[in-house]
Design a protein around this motif. Structure first.
Motif: not given
Length: 1519
Positions: A1262-1277, A1244-1254
């Motif tokens: 935007c990276l190669l034509g897509t505004d991508a968000s990656y799911k990864r575990k939040k720091t400290g969980r 669920k959202d409390e353990d994960f975040e959507l991370w975006s590259l800048n």
């Protein structure tokens, strides 16, 4: 002459032999400077002393240096650069100056005459075998033939140095221009070569290392018989020319070149005994990383060795050097290879590189060397076996009796490097050293003498001394360097007793020397006068009257080298005998200029005269040679065709190289031995192989398995638990079985380990328990089926293939049809049919020189129950997987050599197991499957072409930028990439050890390539410093050479790391950390161009799987490197990390660490990668904080750290080297981090975040034509992710920006983000006629194939450029036609509005409802007329434009006809830049008439035009 460097006074402990009553004759001379050249003419008492100071003075002596007088014949026009004696005419010598006037003598220096050369000689000496040659080269067959080298043509010592070579056939009276080359020698510079050619032809044969026309930085080996009047011949070896030549020279009995090969990677020594037939010997390859800032030369050093043997020293990495020697690969001696002889020799860096190695004079095969630990070793057989020299009559044992000798090299050494220990007297050696395990400091050393060629030594003088031997050993003179009292010691009994004389002058000696052959009784000491003028003093000593009589026959003995059993030592199969004076004889030898004669006698062969041939190894008892891979073919071998019981097979032994022992009178191990026929059956045994049945392999026999053994419990701190398992041997290889994510039940943690004892072990729980696979079998290699993750195959030395289909739980085996072919993997797996395999074997290859040796390709569809041979002379094959269902599942593509087995080969394809085949390409030197393409390198004349196919049938040449003209000496490396394009590294600098090249990227079709980045680093094996970050598209990291011009001149590479976030479209240096752990190394006030983060890359990895990043640990990378202007040596680096895909970095550890990711990056583990350790560090917050954990109670050396390839496990393995009572072994630690987390992440959202590259240079994410968000575990969980989690990401399409484009074909980046033409073409090149109106060059940019952007910036569109001169242009016509069309359309619009207003008042509106029915409203039928009319306008304008194009063309045609009728000139109307290169768009003329099918269906028309595009012009639009 002998030299020993002295740093101390010695305490005199001298035995005075006053009974001799000897008083030598003493004479003194003074000079201003030490001699640059001090030359004794051979078989003469004439001596030259070259006093080289601010002015050159040459002095001459006719009495061995008793008196000197200036040479009066010289009228020097410049400084003397060298005095050289003709090696084949003892009375000739040459004085070379830095002018064009020089001098020569033909009477040993008595008279001198001048001669002139066409230019000033090259002062930069030329690389040779063991030294550096001067500008004159000599000929042993015709002594009047000379070669003369001029100065380098390139400035600033740029490599390679090209100089003009001249030849003379009249002893230097005249010279003719010969050729431009880096270095040249006469083939007859080797005095004892066995020429097959006539004397006339051999006398003129010249070998050169010369630049090729295709690559100025590459040197090819060429041979000419007419001084280059005609085109020279390239030296061809094994189907390719010799390239990349770094050394060219000759010894007494061979010619040698060191370089590379046209079609094979690596470095080779090329050996010839006749200048026509060459043997190629591969030089052991070492990682390029080991050369960084090393003091040791990267080019192998050629060492002095006996006839028939070649010894070289090779950089082992850093500052370590090892000795390698040639061995025979077969009984015929037709194959040579380098074998390790002695590891880690010591050396000195003074006046160049000097290895601590000496081949003992007069005794072939005897040599002395020092290891880096300070231990002296001696060999009697060219380095095959080594032992420690000992103290004679030592009453102790072991290290207390070892003698270690001192190698020293004076700063003011003569032009020829001195010998250390050798004398001209057989068996007599002198040296300075000490007794013990290792060599002591020089001040604690003494002087020793050996009478048995260095096997045993006796202390002869206290303290270190300079020494020299004269009168064939009857007199030895010694002097200590710092004895300012001027005392000289001498011995008349081989150093058993000593006398001394007092000189009139105190001096600090530099040299003692005598005649070349040591037969004279006179000596010359050169040194500094200590008192008075402090000039250079020479002391002449003559012991002619030391004896009252000359020696008689009874005073000589026949001397053999004796062993400990008092028997003559046989070295290389023969024993030597010399006549030398007895030690107690009281007489003068008086054999002036007569060296001892060798009496040679062959010995009966013994076991020590043999070694194993190539492809064999010694058994554990050391008395047999066993084949590396046993032949297990089900076919009857030769001699077993008729059910014979036994047959004869090769013994596996060969004589050591150049061995002359007699097998008939001794042990003969060359004879074939009797072996049992594998097909024989007497009715009771099972050796006869039954005909196998077709099936699924279920009837294959089960293979034995060992009992499971649990790992031992180790440390456990409540958070991390340790288990460890110790192997009997050292780990040679480990392989994880790939997890099948589609079937989580099979996603276990299976790992297979091979040891150096050829044992295999398997663990299914990542190191908790282990069991041996097939005990008793020697396992040579492991193969995984890339299409079926559960399948693993083990190749056994017995010829079996042991396999498992359930991840190593159960094992079966089957026999292979023959021995595997050396080279690429012998197994090829079918991508769809699990039981189908290809096997590449070899037949009739008992020895490497067997004429009928060839490869055979077999196929099985039943796990080896039935093998069918389908083709011969195959080099490699694939089941092509990228063609999909459009090709047959039976398709096989192979590289096939001709019947003569020569390369280049051909590329063939078959769909019926070679019942028929189609030849795709010829001249193939390699092929590979890259993404969805098949690529192959093809040799044609002097060029190397990359051929590309997208369907496996039709190949087209890759179109490279115009500046790339690839010749045979260069190389391609295809890099793993996405399906969108191919990345190719093209080598542009081929100098061995200094290779680099350009990264080229294709368009989406794989054919057209443009420059992505220049000067990208690679190593000698072809590997490139390149890595693609998995999980995030478009992120690449490379290392580039920042000093390419200097590297070409011989400098070491300066590497810098670069990164791209748009798939190579734009590169930048790595951003350095803002701070470092020690607050140092930050690029304060410097730009990124001046100072950046640099990381050690792919070419420096001992395990290629140790990547910066992991697909599961999104955005994370770890590397070892430094901050600065270039990459520093690995062991000086620190450890850095990024969590945003390389945009920013921070230092996480001071020093060098290995790393591993666990559980998608939830745990990061670091362990010391440089020193022994017992502690590791781990982080659970992406490197923000680190916790230390002691995993072992004993410090170990960590060799590698690993986990399952997906990095989803919480277990990590450490492969370590540990020393225990029984020796050095491998200990594997399992580190379990599961206790760090108390629950599994919920998802669920409390353990994960959507991370975006800048990414840099971008607005937004935007990276190669897509505004991508990656799911990864939040720091400290404090939860673990788990192996079943599927990484998800959300993305949206971006508008196109500049970062979505890269340089198109014909353009390259200029370093500032712009794309410029590869070859500038001005308008004058195109507008060559007044009738040409305009032209349209190709767009400088193309959309990056992997970019998914839409709309926005359009940089890939071409712009039409008008020619400077005026004329009726297509643009004017186009504008006019468009104007008329728009007028018509607007008129239609006005009319439609009028109709609309009229009808809406009458009828209502017609609207298409949601249910699809018409709805009539009061306002009439034209309520939607605006939409209808707007659609009509859009369609009308589109058709109008098309109409306008055709109308323009027709009007142009009418105007052309009109111009022709009025002026008589042809009218040219230019639509495009047709015919001027593929960088420019070519537009085809329309075939339709002006009023033909103009407004037909657009899609149909485009499809029709593409199908008719036979010339491929329209393919340019698809780039």
């Amino acid at each position: 002459m002998r030299w020993v460097q002295l740093l101390c006074l010695f305490s005199l402990s001298l035995r005075i032999a006053s009974a001799w009553g000897v008083k030598p004759k003493v004479k003194y001379s003074t000079f201003e400077n030490l001699p640059k050249d001090l030359i004794f003419f051979e078989d003469s008492t004439n001596v030259i002393y070259h006093d080289h100071g601010s002015e050159d003075h040459v002095f001459f002596s006719t009495n061995s240096g008793e008196t000197f007088t200036p040479l009066k014949d010289l009228k020097l026009e410049g400084d003397i650069i060298q005095i050289v004696v003709h090696p084949f005419e003892k009375t000739r010598a040459y004085i070379l100056t830095n002018s064009i006037t020089h001098y020569q003598t033909e009477d040993s220096g008595v008279t001198w005459t001048s001669f002139k050369t066409p230019e000033i000689p090259g002062e930069d000496s030329i690389p040779s075998l063991r030294s550096r040659e001067g500008p004159l080269m000599f000929n042993s067959r015709r002594t009047d033939n000379l070669l003369f080298a001029g100065s380098c043509a390139k400035p600033d010592d740029e490599w390679p140095c090209e100089r003009t070579y001249y030849n003379s056939v009249d002893g230097g009276a005249s010279f003719n221009v010969m050729t431009l080359a880096h270095s040249c020698i006469f083939a007859a510079s080797a005095q004892n070569l066995s020429f097959k050619d006539s004397d006339e032809k051999a006398a003129n044969a010249v070998l050169c290392a010369a630049s090729t026309p295709q690559e100025k930085d590459g040197l090819a080996l060429v041979l000419s018989y007419d001084f280059f009047d005609k085109e020279p011949n390239f030296v061809f070896v094994d189907g390719g020319i010799v390239t990349g030549v770094s050394i060219l020279g000759s010894s007494d009995h061979y010619i040698l070149a060191v370089g590379s090969h046209m079609v094979e990677s690596g470095s080779f020594a090329y050996l010839s005994y006749d200048a026509r037939t060459w043997t190629k010997i591969e030089i052991p390859h070492l990682p390029e990383a080991s050369f960084e800032d090393s003091l040791v030369p990267q080019i192998p050093q050629i060492l002095q060795s006996s006839e028939g043997t070649l010894l070289i020293s090779v950089n082992d990495g850093g500052d370590a050097v090892s000795l390698y020697g040639t061995s025979q690969g077969s009984t015929e001696g037709s194959y040579l290879y380098f074998k390790p002889r002695l590891e880690k020799l010591s050396f000195t860096i003074l006046n160049g590189f000097s290895l601590h190695y000496e081949s003992i004079e007069a005794l072939s095969g005897v040599a002395i060397a020092n290891t880096e630990k300070g231990s002296t070793m001696i060999t009697l057989d060219n380095g095959i076996r080594w032992e420690r020299p000992t103290l004679k009559n030592c009453d102790k044992s072991g290290a207390h009796c070892f003698v270690n000798l001192y190698f020293s090299f004076p700063e003011n050494q003569l032009f020829t490097k001195p010998r250390m220990f050798s004398t001209k007297i057989p068996g007599l050696l002198l040296g300075v050293g000490s007794v013990g395990e290792t060599l002591k400091e020089i001040e604690d050393c003494d002087t020793f003498v050996s009478w048995d060629a260095g096997l045993t030594w006796t202390k002869t003088l206290d303290g270190p001394h300079l020494f020299e031997v004269g009168d064939s050993g009857a007199v030895i003179v010694a002097i200590t360097e710092l004895d300012n009292e001027g005392v000289v010691k001498f011995s008349l009994d081989f150093g058993q007793t000593w006398s001394e004389i007092k000189l009139q002058h105190k001096l600090r000696p530099e040299y003692i020397t005598t005649t070349v052959d040591s037969t004279s009784s006179s000596f010359l000491i050169v040194g500094h006068e200590v008192e008075g003028s402090n000039k250079i003093l020479t002391v002449f000593l003559d012991f002619e009257k030391a004896y009252k009589s000359n020696c008689k026959a009874r005073d000589f003995e026949t001397w053999y080298l004796w062993n400990a059993d008092s028997k003559p030592v046989c070295m290389n199969g023969h024993k030597w005998a010399f006549q030398r004076r007895k030690t107690d004889a009281k007489c003068s030898v008086k054999r002036l200029f007569k060296e001892p004669e060798l009496i040679e006698e062959n010995c009966p062969c013994e076991i020590s005269d043999y070694e194993c041939a190539f492809g064999f190894h010694t058994n554990s008892e050391g008395d047999q040679c066993v084949a590396d891979i046993m032949d297990s073919s089900p076919k009857a071998p030769a001699g077993c065709e008729n059910d014979e019981k036994t047959h004869m097979v090769p013994s596996g032994f060969v004589l050591t190289q150049a061995n002359k022992c007699d097998p008939k009178s001794g042990l003969d191990l060359l004879k074939p031995v009797e072996a049992k026929c594998p097909t024989y059956s007497d009715g009771t045994d099972e050796h006869k192989v039954p005909a196998p049945a077709v099936g699924d392999g279920s009837s294959n026999p089960d293979e034995k398995e060992g009992n499971p053994e649990n790992a031992e419990d180790g440390n456990d701190d409540g958070k991390v638990k340790t288990l460890f398992y110790t192997f009997k041997g050292k780990t040679r290889e480990y392989i994880y079985l790939r997890s099948d994510n589609a079937d989580p039940a099979n996603s276990d943690e299976t790992v297979i380990v091979l040891t150096d004892s050829n044992d295999a072990y398997v663990s299914h729980d990542q190191g908790s328990t282990w069991e041996q696979v097939a005990p008793g079998e020697e396992i040579l290699a492991v193969f995984l089926n890339p299409s079926f993750a559960d399948d693993v195959f083990l190749l056994a030395a017995s010829g079996k293939l042991i396999y498992s289909l359930d991840r190593g739980d159960n094992w079966k085996s089957f026999k292979l049809p023959s021995m595997p072919k050396y080279g690429p993997s012998p197994l090829v797996f079918h991508p769809l049919e699990r039981s189908t395999l290809l096997f590449l074997g070899q037949e009739n290859c008992e020895t490497s020189s067997s004429k009928d040796c060839h490869s055979t390709l077999y196929i099985t569809k039943s796990y080896g129950q039935l093998w069918t041979p389908i083709e011969e002379n195959i080099e490699s094959c694939i089941f092509p997987g990228f063609w999909g269902s459009s090709k047959s599942d039976n398709t096989i593509v192979c590289e096939k050599s001709g019947d003569d087995k020569k390369i280049p080969s051909s590329l063939v394809v078959t769909t019926d197991n070679f019942s028929s085949q189609k030849e795709l390409l010829t001249g193939v030197v390699g092929f590979a499957e890259v993404s969805r393409y098949l690529v192959s390198a093809v040799v044609d004349d002097n060029s190397l072409t990359l051929m590309v196919s997208a369907d496996g049938s039709d190949f087209d040449p890759a179109e490279f930028p115009v500046r790339f003209n690839i010749d045979k000496s260069q190389a391609y490396t295809t890099l793993s990439d996405t399906d969108d394009a191919i990345l190719v590294h093209v080598t542009t600098n081929t100098k061995p050890g200094a290779e680099f090249g350009t990264l080229l990227k294709s368009n989406n079709l794989g054919y057209f390539y443009s420059v992505s980045l220049d000067y990208v680093n690679r190593d000698s094996a072809g590997y490139v410093d390149y890595e693609r970050m998995p999980g995030i598209e478009g992120v690449l990291v490379v290392n580039t050479v920042s000093n390419p011009a200097k590297v070409k001149k011989g400098a070491k590479k300066a590497l810098r790391t670069m990164i791209t976030h748009n798939d190579g479209g734009r590169w930048r240096y790595l951003q350095p950390p803002e701070t470092e752990l020690d607050a140092g190394g930050v690029c304060s006030g410097k730009s990124l161009e001046e100072c950046s983060l640099n990381l050690h890359g792919f070419t420096e990895r001992s395990d290629l799987r140790d990547t910066f990043s992991s697909e599961s640990a999104l955005g994370m990378m770890i590397g070892v490197g430094n901050v600065g202007e270039k990459l520093t040596p690995y062991h000086e680096g620190n450890t850095y990390m990024t969590i945003d895909a390389g945009i920013t970095w921070k230092q996480i550890k001071k020093g060098v660490y290995m790393w591993e990711y666990g559980d998608h990056g939830s745990v990061i583990v670091l362990v010391n990668g440089k020193d022994t350790t017992d502690t590791l560090s781990y982080s659970i917050d992406r490197g923000m904080t680190w916790v230390d954990y002691k995993f072992s109670n004993q410090k170990v050396k960590v060799q590698d750290i690993s986990t399952i390839p997906s990095d989803m496990s919480l277990k990590v393995l450490l492969f370590t080297k540990v020393t225990i009572d029984s020796g050095e072994k491998t200990r594997i630690f399992q580190l379990n981090f599961e206790k760090l987390f108390d629950r599994e992440c919920s998802g669920k959202d409390e353990d994960f975040e959507l991370w975006s590259l800048n990414p840099p240079f971008q607005n937004g994410n935007c990276l190669l034509g897509t505004d991508a968000s990656y799911k990864r575990k939040k720091t400290g969980r404090m939860c673990y992710v788990g192996k079943d989690m599927v990484e998800s990401s959300a993305s949206s399409i971006c508008e196109c920006s500049a970062e979505d484009f890269e340089c198109s074909f014909g353009y390259h980046p200029d370093g500032e983000g712009n794309c410029v033409e590869d070859e500038k073409i001005s308008s004058s090149d195109v507008c060559f006629d007044d009738d040409i109106i305009s032209y349209t060059p190709g767009a400088p940019y193309r959309k990056i194939p992997s970019s998914k952007c839409e709309g926005g910036l359009k940089l890939d569109q071409s712009v039409t450029i008008r020619c400077p001169h005026g004329s009726v242009s297509g643009s004017f016509i186009m504008a006019f036609v468009l104007f008329m069309v728009i007028v018509l359309v607007l008129g239609a619009l006005v009319y439609a509005v009028f109709v609309y207003q009229h009808y809406r008042k009458t009828y209502g509106v017609i609207r298409l409802d949601d249910d699809g029915t018409f709805d009539f409203e009061n306002h009439g039928v034209f309520e939607n007329a605006n939409a209808v009319i707007a659609s009509g306008i859009i369609a009308g304008v589109a058709h109008a434009v098309q109409f306008a194009h055709k109308t323009r063309d027709q009007i142009g045609l009418w105007l052309g006809m009109l111009v022709n009728r009025v002026t008589g000139r042809d009218y040219q109307f230019v639509n495009s830049f047709e015919g001027l290169g593929s960088a420019y768009v070519v537009a085809d003329d329309y075939d339709d008439d002006l009023f033909g099918d103009t407004f037909g269906d657009d899609a149909t028309e485009l499809e029709h035009e593409l199908s008719d595009d036979e010339d491929g012009d329209l393919a340019n639009f698809r780039r």
